[in-house]
Design an enzyme around this catalytic site. Structure first.
Site, PDB file in Angstrom:
ATOM      1  N   TYR A 278      -3.699  -2.684  -0.388  1.00 37.09           N
ATOM      2  CA  TYR A 278      -4.895  -2.216  -0.538  1.00 37.09           C
ATOM      3  C   TYR A 278      -5.852  -2.680  -1.977  1.00 37.09           C
ATOM      4  O   TYR A 278      -5.010  -2.826  -3.142  1.00 37.09           O
ATOM      5  CB  TYR A 278      -4.941  -0.622  -0.931  1.00 37.09           C
ATOM      6  CG  TYR A 278      -6.203  -0.141  -0.493  1.00 37.09           C
ATOM      7  CD1 TYR A 278      -7.284  -0.071  -1.329  1.00 37.09           C
ATOM      8  CD2 TYR A 278      -6.365   0.703   0.656  1.00 37.09           C
ATOM      9  CE1 TYR A 278      -8.537   0.828  -1.077  1.00 37.09           C
ATOM     10  CE2 TYR A 278      -7.485   1.370   1.095  1.00 37.09           C
ATOM     11  CZ  TYR A 278      -8.593   1.336   0.268  1.00 37.09           C
ATOM     12  OH  TYR A 278      -9.717   2.050   0.319  1.00 37.09           O
ATOM     13  N   TYR A 326     -13.594  -9.189   3.080  1.00 38.10           N
ATOM     14  CA  TYR A 326     -13.592  -9.074   4.292  1.00 38.10           C
ATOM     15  C   TYR A 326     -14.461  -7.971   4.475  1.00 38.10           C
ATOM     16  O   TYR A 326     -15.409  -8.096   5.291  1.00 38.10           O
ATOM     17  CB  TYR A 326     -12.046  -9.049   4.984  1.00 38.10           C
ATOM     18  CG  TYR A 326     -11.960  -8.462   6.215  1.00 38.10           C
ATOM     19  CD1 TYR A 326     -12.632  -8.938   7.314  1.00 38.10           C
ATOM     20  CD2 TYR A 326     -11.069  -7.321   6.329  1.00 38.10           C
ATOM     21  CE1 TYR A 326     -12.401  -8.406   8.737  1.00 38.10           C
ATOM     22  CE2 TYR A 326     -11.002  -6.638   7.449  1.00 38.10           C
ATOM     23  CZ  TYR A 326     -11.531  -7.305   8.923  1.00 38.10           C
ATOM     24  OH  TYR A 326     -11.281  -6.583  10.001  1.00 38.10           O
TER      25      TYR A 326
END
Length: 379
Positions: A278, A326
């Site tokens: 993450y 992304y």
């Protein structure tokens, strides 16, 4: 001792990403769920468990199941922020092992960019000593952790920038990534400060999007068209809610969740071929690598230096471009799972990690508050 092959991820998909003004939260989840079920070779009639999380409804599971036309015999709405979906995978594996269901659908959706939810990151009930003083959430909390790490260990902004640059290099290889223009360390350092010492390019995107993951029993998985990606190990933990109450600003509960996942999987760190970690902020990644045990506390800056995590480096990480480049629709953890599965299946084309057999997926939620770690493997 290797873990027992009880449950596997058999289907993954994301919805439309970036800006999706024509879709709401339910439509994004339905789109991702349909595609993930098709990826698995299943239909919604095979689903007997529903897992979701988000702040878009009073009872997200009820609304989602109704919208999809599914009446599950098991439901789980665990919400611990961005790490919820790694926790869901662990809970699904446990439920399957207990014989409670065979096929679980895990979803997430958000219109965080085009139609942000009207919800506070922290409640005045617990953040009464933070909100009145203007601490911006969540970035301010992560800035405090970065400042402490720099003071305690000598970590530099250049070292944090290494993470942003490496992640962007992966994004240039992913046609679905929102930001694909190459950047250098100087670009990160010259981008405007958001909360010192974190610059704009140290921070994740704000986007729309949804994702879905299908978890199935080994009995079901053995009948499907694609080879299963086995759930080898899982761990979860949380140490605080508000940053004021984080026991140590430089150590997250990934120390506990990672240890549990590695022990369950029966593997060691050097066996990990690809890591999906993450990356809400660059400091999130650095702290996580240390807490998971890939390096010692204080060594994270050196560990990521020299573009070690970029394409061609010896520690492939965040291979889809991550939350930094992304997509990042608020709670990013489900997209980590999607990318890890695709890497283990060999479906990533230009960004494919050679002969990837074992992946580590790690979610972080809140303000470094919750962690959940999943280790996946293929036969």
């Amino acid at each position: 001792m290797k873990s027992e092959r009880v449950a596997a991820i058999v289907g993954v998909a994301e919805s439309d990403l970036g800006k999706t003004p024509g879709k709401n939260v339910l439509q994004l989840q339905a789109q991702a769920a349909k595609l993930a079920l098709e990826d698995a070779g299943l239909t919604k009639h095979d689903v007997d468990a529903i897992f979701t999380a988000g702040n878009w409804a009073w009872a997200p599971n009820l609304m989602l199941a109704e919208y999809l036309g599914i009446q599950p015999k098991y439901t789980d709405s665990t919400n611990i922020g961005g790490s919820s979906f790694e926790a869901h995978v662990g809970h699904a594996a446990a439920g399957i092992k207990a014989g409670l269901f065979d096929v679980a659908l895990i979803t997430y959706g958000s219109t965080n960019r085009t139609k942000p939810a009207n919800s506070s990151f922290q409640s005045p009930l617990t953040a009464q000593y933070e909100i009145p003083y203007g601490l911006p959430t969540p970035v301010g909390a992560y800035a405090l952790a970065a400042t402490r790490h720099m003071h305690q260990y000598g970590t530099t902004s250049e070292q944090l920038a290494e993470i942003a640059v490496a992640t962007r290099k992966w994004a240039t290889l992913n046609e679905k990534a929102y930001m694909r223009e190459p950047i250098e360390i100087e670009d990160v350092l010259n981008s405007r400060l958001i909360a010192e010492p974190l610059h704009l390019l140290d921070c994740c995107l704000v986007s729309d999007g949804g994702g879905a993951v299908i978890v199935a029993s080994n009995r079901v998985a053995s009948t499907l068209k694609k080879k299963p990606v086995w759930i080898l190990g899982h761990g979860e933990s949380h140490s605080h809610n508000t940053i004021t109450n984080m026991p140590d600003l430089t150590m997250t509960s990934a120390r506990e969740s990672g240890k549990a996942a590695f022990e369950m999987a029966g593997i060691s760190h050097h066996e990990i071929d690809v890591a999906e970690i993450y990356d809400s902020f660059t400091i999130t990644v650095l702290l996580t690598l240390e807490a998971l045990g890939f390096c010692q506390p204080g060594e994270g800056g050196a560990f990521v230096s020299g573009q070690r995590t970029a394409p061609g480096g010896d520690f492939p990480m965040n291979t889809n471009g991550g939350g930094l480049s992304y997509c990042h629709p608020g709670m990013y953890g489900i997209f980590l799972l999607i990318e890890a599965v695709r890497q283990l299946r060999g479906e990533c084309n230009a960004r494919q990690v050679d002969d990837a057999k074992i992946a580590l997926v790690h979610g972080t939620g809140g303000v470094l508050s919750s962690t959940s770690t999943v280790i996946l493997g293929r036969d």
